[in-house]
Design a protein around this motif. Sequence first.
Motif, PDB file in Angstrom:
ATOM      1  N   ASN A 102       2.892 -43.257   0.225  1.00 28.59           N
ATOM      2  CA  ASN A 102       1.680 -42.452   0.359  1.00 28.59           C
ATOM      3  C   ASN A 102       2.020 -41.187   1.128  1.00 28.59           C
ATOM      4  O   ASN A 102       2.203 -41.218   2.348  1.00 28.59           O
ATOM      5  N   VAL A 103       2.109 -40.066   0.415  1.00 30.76           N
ATOM      6  CA  VAL A 103       2.517 -38.806   1.019  1.00 30.76           C
ATOM      7  C   VAL A 103       1.523 -37.720   0.635  1.00 30.76           C
ATOM      8  O   VAL A 103       1.083 -37.634  -0.501  1.00 30.76           O
ATOM      9  N   VAL A 104       1.189 -36.891   1.621  1.00 30.97           N
ATOM     10  CA  VAL A 104       0.368 -35.704   1.414  1.00 30.97           C
ATOM     11  C   VAL A 104       1.187 -34.538   1.939  1.00 30.97           C
ATOM     12  O   VAL A 104       1.682 -34.585   3.068  1.00 30.97           O
ATOM     13  N   GLU A 105       1.349 -33.500   1.119  1.00 31.30           N
ATOM     14  CA  GLU A 105       2.133 -32.346   1.558  1.00 31.30           C
ATOM     15  C   GLU A 105       1.454 -31.060   1.124  1.00 31.30           C
ATOM     16  O   GLU A 105       0.914 -30.979   0.019  1.00 31.30           O
ATOM     17  N   MET A 106       1.466 -30.079   2.018  1.00 32.82           N
ATOM     18  CA  MET A 106       0.865 -28.781   1.727  1.00 32.82           C
ATOM     19  C   MET A 106       1.471 -27.714   2.614  1.00 32.82           C
ATOM     20  O   MET A 106       2.113 -28.025   3.616  1.00 32.82           O
ATOM     21  N   ASP A 107       1.231 -26.455   2.251  1.00 29.08           N
ATOM     22  CA  ASP A 107       1.724 -25.355   3.067  1.00 29.08           C
ATOM     23  C   ASP A 107       0.804 -25.165   4.279  1.00 29.08           C
ATOM     24  O   ASP A 107      -0.330 -25.658   4.287  1.00 29.08           O
ATOM     25  N   PRO A 108       1.280 -24.472   5.303  1.00 30.58           N
ATOM     26  CA  PRO A 108       0.499 -24.310   6.528  1.00 30.58           C
ATOM     27  C   PRO A 108      -0.868 -23.648   6.331  1.00 30.58           C
ATOM     28  O   PRO A 108      -1.849 -24.057   6.949  1.00 30.58           O
ATOM     29  N   GLY A 109      -0.942 -22.630   5.481  1.00 26.34           N
ATOM     30  CA  GLY A 109      -2.224 -21.966   5.258  1.00 26.34           C
ATOM     31  C   GLY A 109      -3.258 -22.887   4.648  1.00 26.34           C
ATOM     32  O   GLY A 109      -4.436 -22.881   5.046  1.00 26.34           O
ATOM     33  N   THR A 110      -2.833 -23.694   3.698  1.00 21.88           N
ATOM     34  CA  THR A 110      -3.739 -24.664   3.077  1.00 21.88           C
ATOM     35  C   THR A 110      -4.194 -25.688   4.104  1.00 21.88           C
ATOM     36  O   THR A 110      -5.375 -26.039   4.173  1.00 21.88           O
ATOM     37  N   TRP A 111      -3.266 -26.172   4.923  1.00 27.22           N
ATOM     38  CA  TRP A 111      -3.619 -27.148   5.955  1.00 27.22           C
ATOM     39  C   TRP A 111      -4.673 -26.594   6.904  1.00 27.22           C
ATOM     40  O   TRP A 111      -5.668 -27.245   7.203  1.00 27.22           O
TER      41      TRP A 111
END
Length: 83
Positions: free
Chosen positions: A40-49
Motif C-alpha cells: 500500500n503506497v501513496v506517492e506524489m510531488d511536494p506541491g500536490t501534497w
Amino acid sequence: MLLVALAERAPGRSVEVRVPPYGAVQCVAGPRHTRGTPPNVVEMDPGTWLSIATGRLGWAEAVTEGRVRVSGNRADLSAYLPI
C-alpha cells in the motif's frame, strides 16, 4: 510537518506515503509491512501534497488527474485529509 501530522491522525504502518525528496511516513491501521516494497503506497510531488493536505485540492480529484499514484486496497487517504 504535514506528513507527521498525517501519521498522528492515522496511526499505523499499513500504508507508506511518499513525498520525494522531502519525506515518507507509514500510517493507517492494519497489517504491518516490514520488508521490501509495501503493498500500500501513496506517492506524489511536494506541491500536490501541500494542496491536498491543506484542502486546496481534493483527494479524488488528485487521484483521477494522476497527480497521486496509489497502490493497494488501503491507499485511500480521503478519510484523513485535509489535515
